[in-house]
Design a protein around this motif. Sequence first.
Motif, PDB file in Angstrom:
ATOM      1  N   LEU A 212       0.803  -1.211   0.000  1.00  0.00           N
ATOM      2  CA  LEU A 212       0.000   0.000   0.000  1.00  0.00           C
ATOM      3  C   LEU A 212       0.841   1.269   0.000  1.00  0.00           C
ATOM      4  CD1 LEU A 212      -2.736  -1.012   2.589  1.00  0.00           C
ATOM      5  CD2 LEU A 212      -2.831  -1.170   0.106  1.00  0.00           C
TER       6      LEU A 212
ATOM      7  N   THR B 195      -3.846   3.742   4.422  1.00  0.00           N
ATOM      8  CA  THR B 195      -4.442   4.216   3.171  1.00  0.00           C
ATOM      9  C   THR B 195      -5.144   5.561   3.302  1.00  0.00           C
ATOM     10  OG1 THR B 195      -4.691   1.990   2.293  1.00  0.00           O
ATOM     11  CG2 THR B 195      -6.135   3.677   1.376  1.00  0.00           C
TER      12      THR B 195
ATOM     13  N   THR C 278      -2.121  -3.403   9.298  1.00  0.00           N
ATOM     14  CA  THR C 278      -3.446  -3.057   8.770  1.00  0.00           C
ATOM     15  C   THR C 278      -3.620  -3.515   7.332  1.00  0.00           C
ATOM     16  OG1 THR C 278      -2.616  -0.871   8.158  1.00  0.00           O
ATOM     17  CG2 THR C 278      -3.710  -1.071  10.283  1.00  0.00           C
ATOM     18  N   GLY C 279      -2.501  -3.709   6.629  1.00  0.00           N
ATOM     19  CA  GLY C 279      -2.587  -4.123   5.230  1.00  0.00           C
ATOM     20  C   GLY C 279      -3.202  -5.489   5.034  1.00  0.00           C
TER      21      GLY C 279
ATOM     22  N   ASP D 243     -12.990   2.360   6.447  1.00  0.00           N
ATOM     23  CA  ASP D 243     -12.125   1.558   5.581  1.00  0.00           C
ATOM     24  C   ASP D 243     -12.896   1.041   4.370  1.00  0.00           C
ATOM     25  OD1 ASP D 243     -10.552  -0.924   4.633  1.00  0.00           O
ATOM     26  OD2 ASP D 243      -9.200   0.015   6.074  1.00  0.00           O
TER      27      ASP D 243
ATOM     28  N   ARG E 170     -12.382  -1.490   2.570  1.00  0.00           N
ATOM     29  CA  ARG E 170     -12.449  -2.942   2.426  1.00  0.00           C
ATOM     30  C   ARG E 170     -13.651  -3.569   3.117  1.00  0.00           C
ATOM     31  NH1 ARG E 170      -6.331  -3.595   4.389  1.00  0.00           N
ATOM     32  NH2 ARG E 170      -7.068  -1.789   5.585  1.00  0.00           N
TER      33      ARG E 170
ATOM     34  N   ASN F   8     -10.915   5.325  -0.164  1.00  0.00           N
ATOM     35  CA  ASN F   8     -10.088   4.254   0.397  1.00  0.00           C
ATOM     36  C   ASN F   8     -10.226   2.970  -0.413  1.00  0.00           C
ATOM     37  OD1 ASN F   8      -9.237   5.938   2.465  1.00  0.00           O
ATOM     38  ND2 ASN F   8     -10.774   5.225   3.916  1.00  0.00           N
TER      39      ASN F   8
ATOM     40  N   ASP G 143      -7.442   0.342  -1.813  1.00  0.00           N
ATOM     41  CA  ASP G 143      -7.299  -0.972  -1.207  1.00  0.00           C
ATOM     42  C   ASP G 143      -8.002  -2.082  -1.977  1.00  0.00           C
ATOM     43  OD1 ASP G 143      -5.719  -0.096   0.881  1.00  0.00           O
ATOM     44  OD2 ASP G 143      -7.426   0.360   2.170  1.00  0.00           O
TER      45      ASP G 143
END
Length: 318
Positions: free
Chosen positions: A18, A52, A214-215, A235, A237, A293, A297
């Motif tokens: 990232l 991110t 966090t990735g 986030d 994701r 974000n 991501d």
Amino acid sequence: MRVLVASLLLAAVAGCGLRPASSFVPPVEPGSIKPLPALVGTQVRVTSKEFTEQLVLGKIAVVALTAAGADVIDQTNVQGSVNARASLIRGDADLMWEYTGTGWITYLGQSTPIPDPIKQYEAVRDLDLRRNGIVWLPPAPLNNSYSIGTTRATAEKWGLKTISDMTKIPVAQRTYCVDQETFGRDDGFLGMLKGYGLTYGKDVLASNIRRMSTGVLYSAIAGGQCAMGMVTTTDGRLAALDLVLLEDDRKFFPLYNAAVTMRRQLADAHPEIAKIFAPISAKLTDDVIRGLNAKVDVDGGVPVLVARDWLRSQGFVR
């Protein structure tokens, strides 16, 4: 040529997860942000943390200030909140986006968050200026708070709707994915357990905590490496992985509205910077930042290009 540069940048980012290339700024033309005579040639060092959302916000600041004529030095992508903040306090950086809850609790050492977003902002603004000479501009609507996330299947299996419902899962199966920095913070994982009346080591076993970056955290939750995980509410994701957010029924987590912070010397010398960011901040809602974000991501976008494209879509630049 512009396509070639962007392609090379994408390749660089792909090789390091990232993390973006450190200083590439795509060319833009003035939109509603126009070169300001007082700012032209002024050096502004912009920093950010490494996750991110911070990269996207940092790049928004880099592009916007560049469009306004500043000589921007991109120092984004600093590992850890404390390190990024320290660069601002030391005078090694001039400007960064920060969160009201983080400022109030982590940096200023206040144990009791203020539930009203305006009062929380005013409190952190006044105390940080008095103690550290840091100016806080009015915050964005986006509130990047914490929560506990889980898969839809796990939520349905145990009847999880609120964070208090965590106790429905037997202790042996009460496993968590937590990022390294958030684990020990008073406003993070251990603080949350205490706030919900759970004892670390008894109600939540140390062996049941998987600490990670966090990735990979969100995919680890989705992949069943843990029953639950410490996540942030903006986030991108979350939707892509169909993760469920548990309601913070005890209202433990503080408000984390994002705001531009900068050294008083810069703010006093260039009050026009506040006017640049006011309309930008006003448009940064939870939904907007979650979408930005996700472009990084989920879609694999480059933070600086995502930032530039959003600023273009809103007419700030062309």
